[in-house]
Design a protein around this motif. Structure first.
Motif, PDB file in Angstrom:
ATOM      1  N   SER A  89       0.857  -1.180   0.000  1.00  0.00           N
ATOM      2  CA  SER A  89       0.000   0.000   0.000  1.00  0.00           C
ATOM      3  C   SER A  89       0.894   1.231   0.000  1.00  0.00           C
ATOM      4  CB  SER A  89      -0.926   0.004   1.224  1.00  0.00           C
ATOM      5  OG  SER A  89      -0.184   0.247   2.408  1.00  0.00           O
ATOM      6  N   GLU A 145      -9.428  -6.034  -3.208  1.00  0.00           N
ATOM      7  CA  GLU A 145     -10.281  -4.887  -3.539  1.00  0.00           C
ATOM      8  C   GLU A 145     -11.396  -4.734  -2.516  1.00  0.00           C
ATOM      9  OE1 GLU A 145     -11.532  -5.674  -7.501  1.00  0.00           O
ATOM     10  OE2 GLU A 145      -9.654  -4.966  -8.420  1.00  0.00           O
ATOM     11  N   ASN A 148      -9.816  -3.390   0.711  1.00  0.00           N
ATOM     12  CA  ASN A 148      -9.178  -2.077   0.585  1.00  0.00           C
ATOM     13  C   ASN A 148     -10.032  -0.969   1.168  1.00  0.00           C
ATOM     14  OD1 ASN A 148      -7.078  -0.317  -0.338  1.00  0.00           O
ATOM     15  ND2 ASN A 148      -8.367   0.239  -2.073  1.00  0.00           N
ATOM     16  N   GLY A 149     -11.341  -1.051   0.947  1.00  0.00           N
ATOM     17  CA  GLY A 149     -12.240  -0.058   1.523  1.00  0.00           C
ATOM     18  C   GLY A 149     -12.090   1.304   0.884  1.00  0.00           C
ATOM     19  N   SER A 150     -12.661   2.298   1.545  1.00  0.00           N
ATOM     20  CA  SER A 150     -12.613   3.668   1.041  1.00  0.00           C
ATOM     21  C   SER A 150     -12.695   4.630   2.208  1.00  0.00           C
ATOM     22  CB  SER A 150     -13.768   3.920   0.057  1.00  0.00           C
ATOM     23  OG  SER A 150     -15.022   3.719   0.719  1.00  0.00           O
ATOM     24  N   GLY A 151     -12.431   5.893   1.935  1.00  0.00           N
ATOM     25  CA  GLY A 151     -12.511   6.907   2.972  1.00  0.00           C
ATOM     26  C   GLY A 151     -11.428   6.761   4.023  1.00  0.00           C
ATOM     27  N   ARG A 153     -11.045   4.624   6.327  1.00  0.00           N
ATOM     28  CA  ARG A 153     -10.612   3.255   6.595  1.00  0.00           C
ATOM     29  C   ARG A 153      -9.822   2.644   5.440  1.00  0.00           C
ATOM     30  NH1 ARG A 153     -16.348   1.233   8.932  1.00  0.00           N
ATOM     31  NH2 ARG A 153     -16.034   1.675  11.133  1.00  0.00           N
ATOM     32  N   ALA A 154      -9.678   3.338   4.332  1.00  0.00           N
ATOM     33  CA  ALA A 154      -9.042   2.759   3.153  1.00  0.00           C
ATOM     34  C   ALA A 154      -7.600   2.361   3.444  1.00  0.00           C
ATOM     35  CB  ALA A 154      -9.091   3.752   2.001  1.00  0.00           C
ATOM     36  N   ASN A 156      -5.499   1.819   0.923  1.00  0.00           N
ATOM     37  CA  ASN A 156      -4.725   2.384  -0.194  1.00  0.00           C
ATOM     38  C   ASN A 156      -3.781   1.350  -0.800  1.00  0.00           C
ATOM     39  OD1 ASN A 156      -5.844   5.049   0.125  1.00  0.00           O
ATOM     40  ND2 ASN A 156      -4.514   5.320   1.909  1.00  0.00           N
ATOM     41  N   ARG A 158      -1.989  -0.936  -3.508  1.00  0.00           N
ATOM     42  CA  ARG A 158      -1.550  -0.669  -4.875  1.00  0.00           C
ATOM     43  C   ARG A 158      -1.938  -1.834  -5.788  1.00  0.00           C
ATOM     44  NH1 ARG A 158       4.565   1.434  -3.400  1.00  0.00           N
ATOM     45  NH2 ARG A 158       3.973   3.506  -2.649  1.00  0.00           N
ATOM     46  N   THR A 208      -7.128   0.753  10.786  1.00  0.00           N
ATOM     47  CA  THR A 208      -8.465   0.659  10.191  1.00  0.00           C
ATOM     48  C   THR A 208      -9.554   0.992  11.190  1.00  0.00           C
ATOM     49  OG1 THR A 208      -8.744  -1.689  10.751  1.00  0.00           O
ATOM     50  CG2 THR A 208      -7.627  -1.170   8.671  1.00  0.00           C
TER      51      THR A 208
END
Length: 312
Positions: A89, A145, A148-151, A153-154, A156, A158, A208
């Motif tokens: 990441s 994927e 990985n999440g978003s916001g 908690r992501a 990131n 690669r 997280t």
């Protein structure tokens, strides 16, 4: 750069390595386990959705257990049929280490090639083929994927992920060690079941915020302050050099003010240590009227062990 696209000697990598080496585990085991379990349970729906888009058959998934250990343990396996990939990441070279057992490989391969959902599939007992490694890569990509999440908690991560490895390629991998949390998931249908595992550094698990978010409200500012206080704390360092050997009688007869002559072949290198842990290999020098210690490279315990085993 290494195979993960991360410069091993970068300041960030060295800082993380030194802090982990001096402090040890990232946090209390109970806290890490609770965060990892919350993360795993939260990830179940998106992982199930990702797998349903990949496999044209109904698969059930559950979080079987959470185990704490070391990152290095993930690579130690005698099996040649368990694929693994390391997902880097933006802030960690090993944010996710994804692996699965032979039964899971057999299950995914059979379903992707048209096996019925109630077909009994035997685990693979030979080295994996290129197609089976590619299938493992597809599964790992979907799981990563989903995790990985978003916001805030992501993770990131690669993408795309590196191609999975297995057997001797997996065993000979050299990665930095550290405290980890391992999420073990079971996938199953009427025909059989298998396991896939997600191993993460403990500090990534805690980042997280898997523990009850309501109880963590407002903690971000305090975590930032505490992190800064830790990095500003004073740590005593020592640089030593080997002078050779003396008899016990010579040591007993030492007196205040005595000058010990260093042999001509005395090493110019020294080891910089803190809290009885060697951190860097350095060399002595002078700058004007002052003696100096110049940092050459991080201390590598494995290389040091090999140097001591092989006679010079």
């Amino acid at each position: 750069m290494n195979s993960l696209g991360v410069t091993p000697g970068s300041p960030a990598a060295l800082r993380n390595l030194l802090v982990e080496r001096l402090i040890g585990d990232t946090a209390e085991p109970d806290k890490v386990t609770a965060a990892a379990r919350a993360l795993g349970e939260r990830a179940l729906p998106p992982i199930a959705k990702a797998l349903s888009q990949l496999v044209p058959s109904l698969l059930q998934i559950e979080l079987e257990s959470v185990e704490l250990g070391r990152i290095s343990q993930v690579f130690l396996t005698e099996s040649d049929n368990e694929p693994l990939t390391v997902a880097p990441s933006t802030n960690s070279p090993d944010a996710l280490i994804l692996s699965m057992d032979a039964a899971a490989v057999s299950l995914f391969t059979g379903l992707l090639f048209g096996a019925a959902s109630d077909a009994s599939l035997a685990p693979i007992e030979r080295p994996l083929s290129a197609i089976e490694l590619d299938i493992g890569g597809m599964v790992f990509q979907g799981i990563a994927e989903a995790l990985n999440g978003s916001g805030a908690r992501a993770l990131n991560v690669r993408f795309p992920l590196p191609r999975p490895i297995a057997g001797e390629d997996r065993r000979k991998q050299v990665h930095r060690d550290g405290p980890s949390a391992r999420l073990i998931f079971r996938i199953f249908n009427e025909g059989g079941s298998g396991l896939f595992c997600v191993t993460m550094p403990q500090r990534i698990v805690l980042s997280t915020r898997g523990v009850d978010d309501a109880g963590q409200a407002g903690s971000g500012e305090w975590q930032a302050r505490l992190g800064g206080e830790v990095m500003r704390s004073k740590v005593a360092v020592e640089a030593t050099v080997s002078m050779g050997t003396l008899t016990l009688g010579q040591v007993a007869s030492l007196f205040e003010g005595q000058v010990l002559e260093m042999p001509a072949e005395a090493p110019g290198e020294t080891r910089l240590s803190s809290k009885d842990k060697t951190l860097f290999i350095c060399e002595f020098g002078r700058l004007g009227g002052h003696y100096t210690v110049r940092v050459k490279q991080p201390f590598d315990p494995e290389a040091d062990l090999m140097n001591n085993l092989v006679p010079h």
